[in-house]
Design a protein around this motif. Structure first.
Motif, PDB file in Angstrom:
ATOM      1  N   UNK A 234       0.817  -1.216   0.000  1.00  0.00           N
ATOM      2  CA  UNK A 234       0.000   0.000   0.000  1.00  0.00           C
ATOM      3  C   UNK A 234       0.850   1.266   0.000  1.00  0.00           C
ATOM      4  N   UNK A 235       1.992   1.227  -0.641  1.00  0.00           N
ATOM      5  CA  UNK A 235       2.932   2.341  -0.552  1.00  0.00           C
ATOM      6  C   UNK A 235       2.364   3.660  -1.068  1.00  0.00           C
ATOM      7  N   UNK A 236       1.605   3.647  -2.138  1.00  0.00           N
ATOM      8  CA  UNK A 236       1.041   4.899  -2.659  1.00  0.00           C
ATOM      9  C   UNK A 236       0.111   5.543  -1.641  1.00  0.00           C
ATOM     10  N   UNK A 237      -0.762   4.745  -1.051  1.00  0.00           N
ATOM     11  CA  UNK A 237      -1.685   5.248  -0.029  1.00  0.00           C
ATOM     12  C   UNK A 237      -0.909   5.762   1.193  1.00  0.00           C
ATOM     13  N   UNK A 238       0.094   5.036   1.612  1.00  0.00           N
ATOM     14  CA  UNK A 238       0.850   5.410   2.804  1.00  0.00           C
ATOM     15  C   UNK A 238       1.682   6.664   2.576  1.00  0.00           C
ATOM     16  N   UNK A 239       2.230   6.817   1.396  1.00  0.00           N
ATOM     17  CA  UNK A 239       3.022   8.011   1.089  1.00  0.00           C
ATOM     18  C   UNK A 239       2.164   9.268   1.058  1.00  0.00           C
ATOM     19  N   UNK A 240       0.895   9.128   0.734  1.00  0.00           N
ATOM     20  CA  UNK A 240       0.017  10.303   0.649  1.00  0.00           C
ATOM     21  C   UNK A 240      -0.831  10.493   1.907  1.00  0.00           C
ATOM     22  N   UNK A 241      -0.572   9.737   2.948  1.00  0.00           N
ATOM     23  CA  UNK A 241      -1.342   9.842   4.188  1.00  0.00           C
ATOM     24  C   UNK A 241      -1.115  11.198   4.849  1.00  0.00           C
ATOM     25  N   UNK A 242      -2.065  11.620   5.658  1.00  0.00           N
ATOM     26  CA  UNK A 242      -1.971  12.912   6.335  1.00  0.00           C
ATOM     27  C   UNK A 242      -1.014  12.873   7.522  1.00  0.00           C
ATOM     28  N   UNK A 243      -0.615  11.707   7.930  1.00  0.00           N
ATOM     29  CA  UNK A 243       0.310  11.543   9.039  1.00  0.00           C
ATOM     30  C   UNK A 243       1.630  10.972   8.521  1.00  0.00           C
ATOM     31  N   UNK A 244       2.690  11.121   9.283  1.00  0.00           N
ATOM     32  CA  UNK A 244       3.982  10.565   8.873  1.00  0.00           C
ATOM     33  C   UNK A 244       3.979   9.061   9.111  1.00  0.00           C
ATOM     34  N   UNK A 245       4.252   8.305   8.054  1.00  0.00           N
ATOM     35  CA  UNK A 245       4.250   6.854   8.131  1.00  0.00           C
ATOM     36  C   UNK A 245       5.670   6.344   7.939  1.00  0.00           C
ATOM     37  N   UNK A 246       6.101   5.509   8.865  1.00  0.00           N
ATOM     38  CA  UNK A 246       7.402   4.875   8.769  1.00  0.00           C
ATOM     39  C   UNK A 246       7.234   3.400   8.454  1.00  0.00           C
ATOM     40  N   UNK A 247       8.339   2.747   8.173  1.00  0.00           N
ATOM     41  CA  UNK A 247       8.315   1.330   7.820  1.00  0.00           C
ATOM     42  C   UNK A 247       9.186   0.552   8.803  1.00  0.00           C
ATOM     43  N   UNK A 248       8.683  -0.610   9.216  1.00  0.00           N
ATOM     44  CA  UNK A 248       9.414  -1.464  10.152  1.00  0.00           C
ATOM     45  C   UNK A 248      10.094  -2.585   9.370  1.00  0.00           C
ATOM     46  N   UNK A 249      11.398  -2.717   9.578  1.00  0.00           N
ATOM     47  CA  UNK A 249      12.170  -3.735   8.874  1.00  0.00           C
ATOM     48  C   UNK A 249      12.552  -4.865   9.815  1.00  0.00           C
ATOM     49  N   UNK A 250      12.273  -6.093   9.430  1.00  0.00           N
ATOM     50  CA  UNK A 250      12.842  -7.216  10.187  1.00  0.00           C
ATOM     51  C   UNK A 250      14.352  -7.228   9.938  1.00  0.00           C
ATOM     52  N   UNK A 251      15.106  -7.759  10.864  1.00  0.00           N
ATOM     53  CA  UNK A 251      16.554  -7.745  10.688  1.00  0.00           C
ATOM     54  C   UNK A 251      17.034  -8.753   9.646  1.00  0.00           C
ATOM     55  N   UNK A 252      16.127  -9.502   9.061  1.00  0.00           N
ATOM     56  CA  UNK A 252      16.480 -10.495   8.051  1.00  0.00           C
ATOM     57  C   UNK A 252      16.407  -9.959   6.623  1.00  0.00           C
ATOM     58  N   UNK A 253      15.889  -8.760   6.444  1.00  0.00           N
ATOM     59  CA  UNK A 253      15.700  -8.226   5.099  1.00  0.00           C
ATOM     60  C   UNK A 253      17.011  -7.620   4.582  1.00  0.00           C
ATOM     61  N   UNK A 254      17.244  -7.782   3.289  1.00  0.00           N
ATOM     62  CA  UNK A 254      18.411  -7.214   2.621  1.00  0.00           C
ATOM     63  C   UNK A 254      18.089  -5.768   2.238  1.00  0.00           C
ATOM     64  N   UNK A 255      18.727  -4.818   2.910  1.00  0.00           N
ATOM     65  CA  UNK A 255      18.456  -3.404   2.665  1.00  0.00           C
ATOM     66  C   UNK A 255      18.691  -3.044   1.198  1.00  0.00           C
TER      67      UNK A 255
END
Length: 111
Positions: A40-61
């Motif tokens: 839902x990145x498009x919706x989250x980027x246009x949200x009225x509030x600041x949205x951050x993303x949580x990364x598991x430590x297993x993901x390749x940045x």
């Protein structure tokens, strides 16, 4: 998360960690899972509030950088003291990708 360190000071935590099904708040800062961010990145980027993303430590940045680079907040999961992958993720975000937003440590290994 009960407190944050910002600019070398302990401050009240103003982040809300959302479940994947939870509605977005109308104000403040919220954090969603990487899966929700990707779906839902498009919706989250246009949200009225600041949205951050949580990364598991297993993901390749490196593999997801293009998807998360415009986030102003990244929360990295530190599941255990003996697991240094989250430290490596934070270092890559700052040094290789020049991420200027907030990086927040979360999880069992954060005291």
């Amino acid at each position: 998360m009960s407190a944050l360190i910002r600019n070398r000071e302990i401050v009240a935590n103003d982040l809300v960690l959302l479940d994947d099904e939870a509605a977005l708040p109308t104000s403040g800062k919220a954090v969603v899972s990487l899966a929700r961010w990707q779906q839902h990145s498009d919706e989250l980027r246009s949200a009225s509030t600041e949205i951050g993303v949580r990364l598991p430590n297993t993901v390749d940045v490196a593999a997801i950088w293009a998807e998360i680079k415009d986030s102003k907040l990244i929360v990295i999961d530190f599941p255990g003291f003996g697991d240094g992958r989250a430290y490596s993720q934070a270092r890559l975000l700052r040094d290789r990708y020049n991420f200027q937003g907030d990086i927040v440590a979360s999880g069992a290994a954060v005291v």
